[in-house]
Design a protein around this motif. Structure first.
Motif, mmCIF file in Angstrom:
data_model
loop_
_atom_site.group_PDB
_atom_site.id
_atom_site.type_symbol
_atom_site.label_atom_id
_atom_site.label_comp_id
_atom_site.label_asym_id
_atom_site.label_seq_id
_atom_site.Cartn_x
_atom_site.Cartn_y
_atom_site.Cartn_z
ATOM 1 N N GLY A 63 35.819 39.041 23.055
ATOM 2 C CA GLY A 63 35.375 40.323 22.528
ATOM 3 C C GLY A 63 34.477 41.091 23.451
ATOM 4 N N ALA A 64 34.322 40.634 24.722
ATOM 5 C CA ALA A 64 33.469 41.343 25.675
ATOM 6 C C ALA A 64 34.300 42.185 26.641
ATOM 7 C CB ALA A 64 32.619 40.345 26.452
ATOM 8 N N LYS B 179 32.600 37.312 39.867
ATOM 9 C CA LYS B 179 34.000 37.670 39.631
ATOM 10 C C LYS B 179 34.516 37.091 38.320
ATOM 11 C CE LYS B 179 35.148 38.012 44.562
ATOM 12 N NZ LYS B 179 35.993 37.482 45.661
ATOM 13 N N GLU B 180 33.908 35.990 37.875
ATOM 14 C CA GLU B 180 34.331 35.399 36.607
ATOM 15 C C GLU B 180 34.044 36.341 35.442
ATOM 16 O OE1 GLU B 180 33.389 31.377 33.949
ATOM 17 O OE2 GLU B 180 32.849 31.471 36.085
ATOM 18 N N ILE B 181 32.869 36.964 35.453
ATOM 19 C CA ILE B 181 32.541 37.936 34.404
ATOM 20 C C ILE B 181 33.395 39.185 34.548
ATOM 21 C CG2 ILE B 181 30.703 39.388 33.459
ATOM 22 C CD1 ILE B 181 28.705 37.316 34.229
ATOM 23 N N VAL B 182 33.587 39.644 35.788
ATOM 24 C CA VAL B 182 34.388 40.849 36.021
ATOM 25 C C VAL B 182 35.808 40.638 35.512
ATOM 26 C CG1 VAL B 182 35.335 42.371 37.785
ATOM 27 C CG2 VAL B 182 32.980 41.558 37.973
ATOM 28 N N ALA B 183 36.389 39.480 35.816
ATOM 29 C CA ALA B 183 37.761 39.216 35.385
ATOM 30 C C ALA B 183 37.869 39.160 33.871
ATOM 31 C CB ALA B 183 38.246 37.906 36.003
ATOM 32 N N ALA B 184 36.869 38.533 33.212
ATOM 33 C CA ALA B 184 36.928 38.429 31.749
ATOM 34 C C ALA B 184 36.686 39.772 31.083
ATOM 35 C CB ALA B 184 35.894 37.413 31.268
#
Length: 681
Positions: free
Chosen positions: A208-209, A624-629
């Motif tokens: 949901g983010a 990049k993990e946050i950006v991808a999600a």
């Protein structure tokens, strides 16, 4: 522009067929013979070998309509590069997410994070709009969608952030707030600038983010190089003892060095009431932990504020750990037994006298001698096989409705008035199991708090007890059977009355009808039953920033909730009300909270609040993990991945054919109107 089915353009060649036929068709001569031509007007013959188009407008309208319809069937779409180029020319909606969790207090990270926020604001273009969102475990919009030409309010919002808070890092709330701002923006370009130290503990891969499609996420990592020591006091434990009839507590603190350099020559101090009473030497290897035990402290009747404090280092927030020491509060139990028959409750009284965690204080009264003061002073009442008159039964019912606990033990003499509806079952005649095999207790409800400690193997065998007699009962509709005898008859039942509970044991708890008191499970069973009925729980010596505190914390069963709270910073705040009507307060500061009565002149409870020690682990993650999600669509595909979407997906999302088809139909309607006007002329 590209087309999914370009072969439909072959149909455009058919547009020329009617025009060619119209131009090359020759009129056939037809000879009509008349007997006389003297009455026929002579008209010069005009050759129709070469015809001309007289209404070019009508022809163009028709051909354009058909061409648009054919193009619609060809399913056109704009290539992704073209869309990006077109969007890149527009203004931006920029959301600056500024991390202000307490880990940003490490070294100079907070100053560098604010400098990065100022750079992001100064980089806004003339037509851009900017928002500033401050986040830790939650998110707060400091300024929403301000014009880039007015940078002063944006920079003022960053400056007003002050410094890091005492909360931990959570990225999902900040991304959700940013998504709501971007979703309402009419600007063609959307961007999120995420300024953080990107701690691994702050990201849990929350669903949901996701941000709106086409959003660009620009991470700005704030890191600090070099090898430093970072000691954190992660918790304390207590060892209680008694010396000269006084209760004492020895405090043991756990210290973790999360840094890359050993900590040597440090100090760890124990403070009681704001005064240091003992200091120990602190030495911890890199990425290691140690525990230090201080000398016992004698407790007083009032809660004592304690603090374990390590020496200063690059991150000061995790060097302090607060707690509250309180004397062990006994569970007061009223036992109703027959007058002059103290031996009937012998095993019960001995079992309650052995309890230490918690300690039980039991008083024995005959039913006729129970006063209202007795009921006010106790948390639970144990009725041990006695006759309960209607008047006492109504008083016990009121006691249970107010939150008290009632444990009814049945035997040959137990009677209850039918006027009092409090028991979980109606009483029947005794069942004699002295002849033949004795009854055994089985079918336990191990999920219930009374039997939960006995669910693991070799933790206690209730079937070892032999039951020679019990009372037959008929459970009420709202009763729960927690244990049964081997024949299926209920052995232990529970019923909720108001805010209290009633337990009914259908046999005796002495040697009259069983040898249960001689079995190892007897003592823990009695203790668990009384703890459950008294709603006893160990008072929390500390809470964590971000937890919700009920204003009734520390209050007794009959005491009202507090209305005023004094925060560690000295502010007086009121309490809110949750969905269930309870008064609550979210802990936002590190230190001691004082809960006061509604007048604010008396302290009803003291609560210690500590930072989340997981935040002191500064191990970073790959942004990049946050950006991808955050840039994934609902189908789980990365919107910002290197592989472009398929032509079918691009055409399906753009739906250009629908617009072409509508324009073609409108041109055909215009053709009809023009034709009608020309025919009338």
């Amino acid at each position: 522009m590209s087309f999914l089915t370009p072969l439909f353009f072959v149909a455009l060649a058919g547009l020329a067929i009617p025009v060619l036929i119209h131009l090359i068709q020759r009129e056939k001569k037809q000879v009509v013979r008349f007997p006389s031509l003297m009455f026929v007007q002579r008209i010069p013959y005009r050759s129709v070998r070469r015809r001309r188009i007289h209404n070019w407008l009508l022809l163009m309208v028709r051909m354009a309509a058909l061409a648009l319809i054919v193009a619609a069937f060809a399913r056109p779409f704009l290539e992704r590069d073209e869309v990006t180029a077109a969007a890149g020319e527009g203004a931006r909606e920029v959301v600056v997410l500024l991390d202000r969790s307490y880990s940003l207090g490490y070294a100079d990270r907070w100053e560098r994070a604010r400098a990065a926020a100022y750079d992001a604001i100064n980089g806004l273009g003339g037509g851009d709009r900017g928002s500033v969102v401050l986040f830790d475990s939650g998110a707060e919009i400091a300024l929403r969608s301000a014009a880039a030409g007015e940078r002063q309010p944006l920079t003022a919002a960053v400056a007003a952030a002050g410094g890091p808070t005492a909360a931990a890092t959570r990225y999902a709330p900040a991304l959700k707030v940013a998504g709501s701002i971007l979703a309402e923006s009419p600007l063609p370009r959307r961007e999120v600038i995420l300024i953080s130290d990107f701690q691994r503990a702050g990201w849990r891969g929350e669903e949901g983010a996701q941000l709106p499609a086409g959003t660009t996420v620009t991470p700005v990592p704030i890191t600090t190089g070099g090898e430093v020591a970072n000691a954190a006091v992660t918790g304390v434990s207590f060892a209680r003892s008694t010396f000269s009839s006084q209760e004492r507590v020895a405090v043991t603190a756990v210290v973790v060095n999360r840094g890359t350099r050993p900590l040597a020559g440090g100090q760890l101090a124990l403070e009681i009431g704001g005064r240091a009473i003992q200091t120990e030497r602190l030495e911890v290897d890199a990425n290691s932990s140690t525990s230090i035990t201080f000398a016992p402290v004698t407790l007083t009747a009032e809660p004592m504020r304690g603090t374990v404090r390590a020496g200063a280092d690059a991150l000061a927030a995790d060097n302090v750990f607060h707690f509250v020491l309180t004397p062990a509060q006994p569970v007061r139990v009223l036992v109703l037994d027959r007058a002059g028959g103290g031996g009937n409750a012998l095993y019960l009284m001995r079992a309650l006298a052995i309890g230490e965690a918690p300690r039980f204080e039991a008083i024995v009264r005959p039913p006729a001698a129970v006063s209202d003061d007795d009921l006010r002073r106790v948390s639970a009442v144990l009725v041990n096989d006695v006759e309960v008159p209607a008047a006492l039964g109504r008083r016990l019912q009121k006691f249970v409705e107010g939150g008290g606990g009632l444990f009814v033990v049945l035997g040959p003499r137990a009677t209850w008035s039918a006027e009092v509806d409090v028991l979980p079952a109606s009483l029947q005649a005794p069942v004699d199991r002295t002849r033949g095999d004795a009854a055994r207790v089985g079918a336990l409800e191990y999920t219930h708090p009374v039997f939960e400690p006995f669910r693991s193997p070799r933790s206690g065998d209730f079937a070892a007890a032999r039951i020679y007699g019990y009372r037959a009962v008929t459970p009420t509709q709202d009763a729960q059977v927690l244990a049964r005898f081997d024949g299926g008859a209920p052995a232990l039942l529970e019923r909720r009355i108001g805010t209290g509970r009633v337990l009914l044991w259908t046999s005796t708890l002495d040697l009259a009808w069983s040898d249960f008191p001689l079995k190892p499970v007897y003592l823990p069973f009695v203790h668990r039953a009384m703890r459950h009925l008294a709603a006893y729980s160990e008072p929390a010596p500390w809470l964590t920033v971000g937890q919700v505190l009920e204003a009734s914390f520390g209050s007794g069963r009959a005491q009202p909730a507090s209305g005023v709270v004094l925060t560690p910073s000295g502010r007086r705040v009121g309490v809110g009300v949750d969905e269930e009507g309870a008064e609550v307060l979210e802990l936002a500061e590190q230190g001691f909270y004082e809960l006061r009565n509604r007048a604010g002149d008396a302290v009803t409870a003291v609560v210690a609040s500590n930072v989340d020690t997981a935040e002191s682990d500064l191990t970073p993650m790959d942004p990049k993990e946050i950006v991808a999600a955050a840039t994934r669509d609902d189908g789980g595909r990365a919107a910002a991945s290197a592989a472009p979407p398929t032509p079918e997906a691009q055409e399906r999302s753009q739906r250009l054919w629908w617009y072409l088809l509508c324009v073609g139909i409108l041109l055909l309607a215009a053709d009809t109107l023009i034709s009608n006007r020309l025919s009338e002329a």
